[in-house]
Design an enzyme around this catalytic site. Structure first.
Site, PDB file in Angstrom:
ATOM      1  N   GLU A 136       0.824  -1.216   0.000  1.00 54.77           N
ATOM      2  CA  GLU A 136       0.000   0.000   0.000  1.00 54.77           C
ATOM      3  C   GLU A 136       0.857   1.265   0.000  1.00 54.77           C
ATOM      4  O   GLU A 136       1.960   1.286   0.546  1.00 54.77           O
ATOM      5  CB  GLU A 136      -0.923  -0.003   1.223  1.00 54.77           C
ATOM      6  CG  GLU A 136      -1.966  -1.112   1.122  1.00 54.77           C
ATOM      7  CD  GLU A 136      -2.968  -1.108   2.258  1.00 54.77           C
ATOM      8  OE1 GLU A 136      -4.172  -1.210   1.959  1.00 54.77           O
ATOM      9  OE2 GLU A 136      -2.574  -1.013   3.437  1.00 54.77           O
ATOM     10  N   CYS A 151       3.409   8.521   1.092  1.00 60.03           N
ATOM     11  CA  CYS A 151       3.952   7.567   2.059  1.00 60.03           C
ATOM     12  C   CYS A 151       4.168   6.233   1.329  1.00 60.03           C
ATOM     13  O   CYS A 151       3.216   5.621   0.852  1.00 60.03           O
ATOM     14  CB  CYS A 151       2.957   7.428   3.213  1.00 60.03           C
ATOM     15  SG  CYS A 151       3.466   6.253   4.450  1.00 60.03           S
ATOM     16  N   CYS A 158       6.716  -7.148   7.259  1.00 61.45           N
ATOM     17  CA  CYS A 158       7.850  -6.615   8.024  1.00 61.45           C
ATOM     18  C   CYS A 158       8.388  -7.728   8.908  1.00 61.45           C
ATOM     19  O   CYS A 158       7.608  -8.506   9.442  1.00 61.45           O
ATOM     20  CB  CYS A 158       7.389  -5.422   8.883  1.00 61.45           C
ATOM     21  SG  CYS A 158       8.738  -4.537   9.684  1.00 61.45           S
ATOM     22  N   CYS A 162       6.478  -4.775  15.953  1.00 61.48           N
ATOM     23  CA  CYS A 162       6.112  -3.772  16.949  1.00 61.48           C
ATOM     24  C   CYS A 162       4.653  -4.039  17.317  1.00 61.48           C
ATOM     25  O   CYS A 162       3.816  -4.268  16.438  1.00 61.48           O
ATOM     26  CB  CYS A 162       6.297  -2.373  16.379  1.00 61.48           C
ATOM     27  SG  CYS A 162       7.984  -2.114  15.781  1.00 61.48           S
ATOM     28  N   CYS A 165       1.578  -2.101  15.724  1.00 54.47           N
ATOM     29  CA  CYS A 165       1.557  -1.848  14.279  1.00 54.47           C
ATOM     30  C   CYS A 165       0.883  -2.979  13.497  1.00 54.47           C
ATOM     31  O   CYS A 165       1.225  -4.146  13.669  1.00 54.47           O
ATOM     32  CB  CYS A 165       3.002  -1.661  13.796  1.00 54.47           C
ATOM     33  SG  CYS A 165       3.142  -1.509  12.006  1.00 54.47           S
ATOM     34  N   GLY A 215       6.835  -1.899   6.153  1.00 49.52           N
ATOM     35  CA  GLY A 215       8.193  -2.420   6.145  1.00 49.52           C
ATOM     36  C   GLY A 215       9.221  -1.528   6.801  1.00 49.52           C
ATOM     37  O   GLY A 215       8.953  -0.379   7.160  1.00 49.52           O
ATOM     38  N   GLU A 216      10.402  -2.103   7.009  1.00 49.53           N
ATOM     39  CA  GLU A 216      11.511  -1.382   7.614  1.00 49.53           C
ATOM     40  C   GLU A 216      12.504  -1.050   6.489  1.00 49.53           C
ATOM     41  O   GLU A 216      13.222  -1.926   6.000  1.00 49.53           O
ATOM     42  CB  GLU A 216      12.162  -2.265   8.693  1.00 49.53           C
ATOM     43  CG  GLU A 216      13.470  -1.751   9.234  1.00 49.53           C
ATOM     44  CD  GLU A 216      13.456  -0.277   9.655  1.00 49.53           C
ATOM     45  OE1 GLU A 216      12.678   0.106  10.530  1.00 49.53           O
ATOM     46  OE2 GLU A 216      14.244   0.509   9.063  1.00 49.53           O
ATOM     47  N   SER A 247      11.908   6.685   7.635  1.00 49.61           N
ATOM     48  CA  SER A 247      11.583   6.365   9.025  1.00 49.61           C
ATOM     49  C   SER A 247      12.097   4.972   9.358  1.00 49.61           C
ATOM     50  O   SER A 247      11.864   4.013   8.627  1.00 49.61           O
ATOM     51  CB  SER A 247      10.064   6.411   9.210  1.00 49.61           C
ATOM     52  OG  SER A 247       9.713   5.977  10.503  1.00 49.61           O
ATOM     53  N   SER A 269      11.605   5.973  15.001  1.00 47.82           N
ATOM     54  CA  SER A 269      10.438   5.554  15.774  1.00 47.82           C
ATOM     55  C   SER A 269      10.894   5.187  17.180  1.00 47.82           C
ATOM     56  O   SER A 269      11.296   4.052  17.434  1.00 47.82           O
ATOM     57  CB  SER A 269       9.786   4.344  15.104  1.00 47.82           C
ATOM     58  OG  SER A 269       9.276   4.726  13.845  1.00 47.82           O
ATOM     59  N   LEU A 270      10.845   6.150  18.072  1.00 48.38           N
ATOM     60  CA  LEU A 270      11.378   5.918  19.418  1.00 48.38           C
ATOM     61  C   LEU A 270      10.320   5.237  20.301  1.00 48.38           C
ATOM     62  O   LEU A 270      10.539   4.149  20.808  1.00 48.38           O
ATOM     63  CB  LEU A 270      11.842   7.256  20.004  1.00 48.38           C
ATOM     64  CG  LEU A 270      12.698   7.140  21.262  1.00 48.38           C
ATOM     65  CD1 LEU A 270      13.977   6.377  21.001  1.00 48.38           C
ATOM     66  CD2 LEU A 270      13.021   8.534  21.819  1.00 48.38           C
ATOM     67  N   HIS A 271       9.237   5.904  20.522  1.00 50.58           N
ATOM     68  CA  HIS A 271       8.049   5.338  21.162  1.00 50.58           C
ATOM     69  C   HIS A 271       8.167   4.979  22.640  1.00 50.58           C
ATOM     70  O   HIS A 271       7.147   4.738  23.293  1.00 50.58           O
ATOM     71  CB  HIS A 271       7.534   4.095  20.419  1.00 50.58           C
ATOM     72  CG  HIS A 271       7.254   4.311  18.976  1.00 50.58           C
ATOM     73  ND1 HIS A 271       6.662   5.441  18.495  1.00 50.58           N
ATOM     74  CD2 HIS A 271       7.501   3.525  17.893  1.00 50.58           C
ATOM     75  CE1 HIS A 271       6.541   5.351  17.163  1.00 50.58           C
ATOM     76  NE2 HIS A 271       7.057   4.212  16.782  1.00 50.58           N
ATOM     77  N   CYS A 389      -1.126   6.023   9.783  1.00 53.15           N
ATOM     78  CA  CYS A 389       0.128   5.391  10.231  1.00 53.15           C
ATOM     79  C   CYS A 389      -0.149   4.079  10.936  1.00 53.15           C
ATOM     80  O   CYS A 389      -0.968   4.033  11.851  1.00 53.15           O
ATOM     81  CB  CYS A 389       0.808   6.262  11.284  1.00 53.15           C
ATOM     82  SG  CYS A 389       1.671   7.629  10.642  1.00 53.15           S
TER      83      CYS A 389
HETATM   84  N1  SAH Z   1       9.318   0.544   9.847  1.00 52.86           N
HETATM   85  C1  SAH Z   1       9.506   1.938   9.898  1.00 52.86           C
HETATM   86  C2  SAH Z   1       8.636   2.721   8.950  1.00 52.86           C
HETATM   87  C3  SAH Z   1       7.199   2.298   8.818  1.00 52.86           C
HETATM   88  S1  SAH Z   1       6.166   2.550  10.222  1.00 52.86           S
HETATM   89  C4  SAH Z   1       9.339   2.444  11.315  1.00 52.86           C
HETATM   90  O1  SAH Z   1       8.883   1.693  12.168  1.00 52.86           O
HETATM   91  O2  SAH Z   1       9.712   3.585  11.561  1.00 52.86           O
HETATM   92  C5  SAH Z   1       5.826   4.301  10.142  1.00 52.86           C
HETATM   93  C6  SAH Z   1       5.419   4.928  11.491  1.00 52.86           C
HETATM   94  O3  SAH Z   1       4.094   4.527  11.877  1.00 52.86           O
HETATM   95  C7  SAH Z   1       6.328   4.505  12.633  1.00 52.86           C
HETATM   96  O4  SAH Z   1       6.697   5.580  13.434  1.00 52.86           O
HETATM   97  C8  SAH Z   1       5.442   3.564  13.375  1.00 52.86           C
HETATM   98  O5  SAH Z   1       5.877   3.395  14.658  1.00 52.86           O
HETATM   99  C9  SAH Z   1       4.100   4.239  13.264  1.00 52.86           C
HETATM  100  N2  SAH Z   1       2.980   3.368  13.605  1.00 52.86           N
HETATM  101  C10 SAH Z   1       2.942   2.028  13.531  1.00 52.86           C
HETATM  102  N3  SAH Z   1       1.741   1.570  13.971  1.00 52.86           N
HETATM  103  C11 SAH Z   1       1.024   2.643  14.321  1.00 52.86           C
HETATM  104  C12 SAH Z   1      -0.326   2.826  14.820  1.00 52.86           C
HETATM  105  N4  SAH Z   1      -1.132   1.803  15.000  1.00 52.86           N
HETATM  106  N5  SAH Z   1      -0.742   4.075  15.082  1.00 52.86           N
HETATM  107  C13 SAH Z   1       0.071   5.137  14.854  1.00 52.86           C
HETATM  108  N6  SAH Z   1       1.327   5.038  14.367  1.00 52.86           N
HETATM  109  C14 SAH Z   1       1.804   3.802  14.105  1.00 52.86           C
HETATM  110 FE1  SF4 Z   2       7.719  -2.858  10.991  1.00 49.88          FE
HETATM  111 FE2  SF4 Z   2       7.749  -0.165  11.395  1.00 49.88          FE
HETATM  112 FE3  SF4 Z   2       5.502  -1.625  11.826  1.00 49.88          FE
HETATM  113 FE4  SF4 Z   2       7.574  -1.881  13.490  1.00 49.88          FE
HETATM  114  S1  SF4 Z   2       6.337  -0.028  13.147  1.00 49.88           S
HETATM  115  S2  SF4 Z   2       6.354  -3.568  12.628  1.00 49.88           S
HETATM  116  S3  SF4 Z   2       9.306  -1.675  12.088  1.00 49.88           S
HETATM  117  S4  SF4 Z   2       6.528  -1.318   9.867  1.00 49.88           S
END
Ligand code: SAH
Ligand code: SF4
Length: 417
Positions: A136, A151, A158, A162, A165, A215-216, A247, A269-271, A389
């Site tokens: 997508e 985007c 992936c 996480c 996600c 994906g990463e 990212s 993506s620190l979180h 996201c």
């Molecule tokens: N894999 C990479 C890039 C794709 S994810 C990464 O993790 O950075 C893009 C962004 O969306 C990341 O910051 C991720 O943490 C955030 N994200 C993932 N799941 C989400 C959700 N359910 N709600 C809001 N942001 C989310």
């Molecule tokens: Fe993969 Fe980024 Fe989603 Fe984590 S947040 S599972 S690294 S796509």
């Protein structure tokens, strides 16, 4: 959750040892990535896709068919500046050569399976590639001005998982090739009719790229880098590196390489601000803990006050959204030219987290802002069509290689791929 991998090797070494280890790590990451390589960019009839080739590769295949190297510049212009997909449109090329090219090559695009436009004008594309795999792409128009971010996905699925996600619930199927990565952007431009590529500072509708889809990207670095070089090439699409943001969930050795070679903007993506929590919600943290991720940000060469690193911080109610977390966050990133993007959690079918309350978001944002960091709250876009996201996921699955063989896809514990 899986067993944590051994402590990261560079934790207790001096700088030199750490960089040698980083070289080893990069080699290992690339070797692993190669196992998920995309299929060759060719049609069943043998015609090759010209999209996604570097200039050098394009020259080589033109020379192979007896053409002069200067044709590269011509073709590049038609493919990436004009957006042509048909050789017969290339008016600066004589008819016999147009026909010769059409017999051997195509200028491909991913197939559009669905194209949905949200109530807020966000547009989500589901693209299908030649082997049937899908990914997508989302276009997020600015609310006020005629510009917007595309985007882009870098992988189908992936390897990381996480916990918040949706993409993370889909095992890695394969990496996307350079043609498929550039192709997402070109197909989105087709949808808005934005050809030829606007020159210089001429305003663009599809004005920035964020590698924040499925994906990463740093686990598919070579294809991503090749695609970004094509997109940045001034004689074609010509998007500046300042308008591209990658990212990552924190693949430390590849962050260095990305900064040195591409110089695009970085989002991390620190979180979470404590390793115990980040180990759980971003499992890659077991391999590259917070301290190492922050150190890689401090040395990221493309970061400056004009081009700040973005820290992405998803706000999960009662999990990572306390005032103490906010204070620890500003301590961790102090001195880094940075902004903090606070992302309200976007729910997806089966997710168990809840978004933080508005009051808590505001309290958190204020602490970060008072410490001197911009702390915009990223308003969710396209939620109604699951385009926000972390909501992206496709039905693609890794095919079994042969009957009786186990599925080669890594399990969710494969955080260190
Ligand atoms: N894999 C990479 C890039 C794709 S994810 C990464 O993790 O950075 C893009 C962004 O969306 C990341 O910051 C991720 O943490 C955030 N994200 C993932 N799941 C989400 C959700 N359910 N709600 C809001 N942001 C989310
Ligand atoms: Fe993969 Fe980024 Fe989603 Fe984590 S947040 S599972 S690294 S796509």
């Amino acid at each position: 959750m899986s067993a944590a991998p051994a402590t990261s090797p560079s934790r207790s070494r001096d700088g030199t040892a750490a960089s040698l280890l980083n070289d080893e790590e990069r080699t290992r990451i690339r070797a692993k990535s190669a196992q998920f390589a995309p299929p060759p960019a060719a049609l069943p009839d043998g015609r090759r896709d010209l999209v996604g080739l570097s200039r050098e590769e394009l020259t080589d295949i033109l020379v192979e068919i007896g053409e002069k190297p200067f044709r590269t510049k011509q073709l590049w212009h038609w493919i990436y500046h004009q957006g042509a997909t048909d050789f017969s449109r290339m008016s600066s090329i004589a008819r016999p050569l147009q026909e010769k090219l059409a017999e051997r090559f195509v200028i491909g695009r991913p197939g559009v399976v669905t194209e949905q436009t949200s109530q807020d004008s966000t547009r989500k594309f589901l693209f299908r590639f030649r082997d049937g795999q899908e990914a997508e792409t989302v276009y997020i128009p600015d609310r006020q001005e005629d510009r917007g971010a595309v985007c882009i996905s870098s992988q189908v699925g992936c390897t990381l998982s996480c916990t918040f996600c949706h993409t993370g619930t889909q095992a890695l199927v394969r990496n996307l090739g350079a043609a498929e990565i550039v192709g997402q952007f070109m197909a989105a431009r087709d949808s808005y009719g934005e050809w030829p590529s606007p020159k210089g500072e001429t305003p663009r509708l599809l004005s920035t790229i964020v590698l924040m889809g499925m994906g990463e990207p740093l686990y598919n670095y070579d294809n991503v880098a090749k695609a970004m070089r094509i997109i940045m090439d001034g004689e074609g699409i010509g998007l500046s590196r300042r308008r591209i943001t990658l990212s990552t969930s924190g693949v430390v050795p590849m962050m260095d390489q990305c900064g040195a070679e591409l110089g695009i903007n970085l989002a991390v993506s620190l979180h979470a601000v404590r390793d115990d929590l980040r180990d759980e919600i971003v499992p890659l943290n077991r391999k590259y803990p917070i301290r190492e991720v922050i150190a890689a940000c401090r040395r990221y060469p493309a970061a400056s006050n004009a081009r700040r690193i973005t820290f992405e911080y998803i706000m999960l109610r009662g999990i990572n959204d306390s005032e103490a977390d906010a204070r620890e966050l500003v301590r961790l990133i102090s001195g880094i030219p940075a902004k903090v993007n606070l992302i309200p959690f976007n729910p997806w079918p089966g997710s168990s987290y809840r978004p933080s309350t508005r009051e808590q978001l505001d309290r958190f944002a204020k602490i970060v802002m008072d410490a001197g960091f911009a702390s915009p709250i990223r308003m969710p876009r396209g939620r109604d069509i699951l385009a926000a996201c972390g909501q992206l996921r496709t039905e693609s699955q890794r095919l079994r290689r042969a009957a009786g063989q186990p599925d080669a896809a890594p399990g969710p514990q494969d955080a260190g791929s």
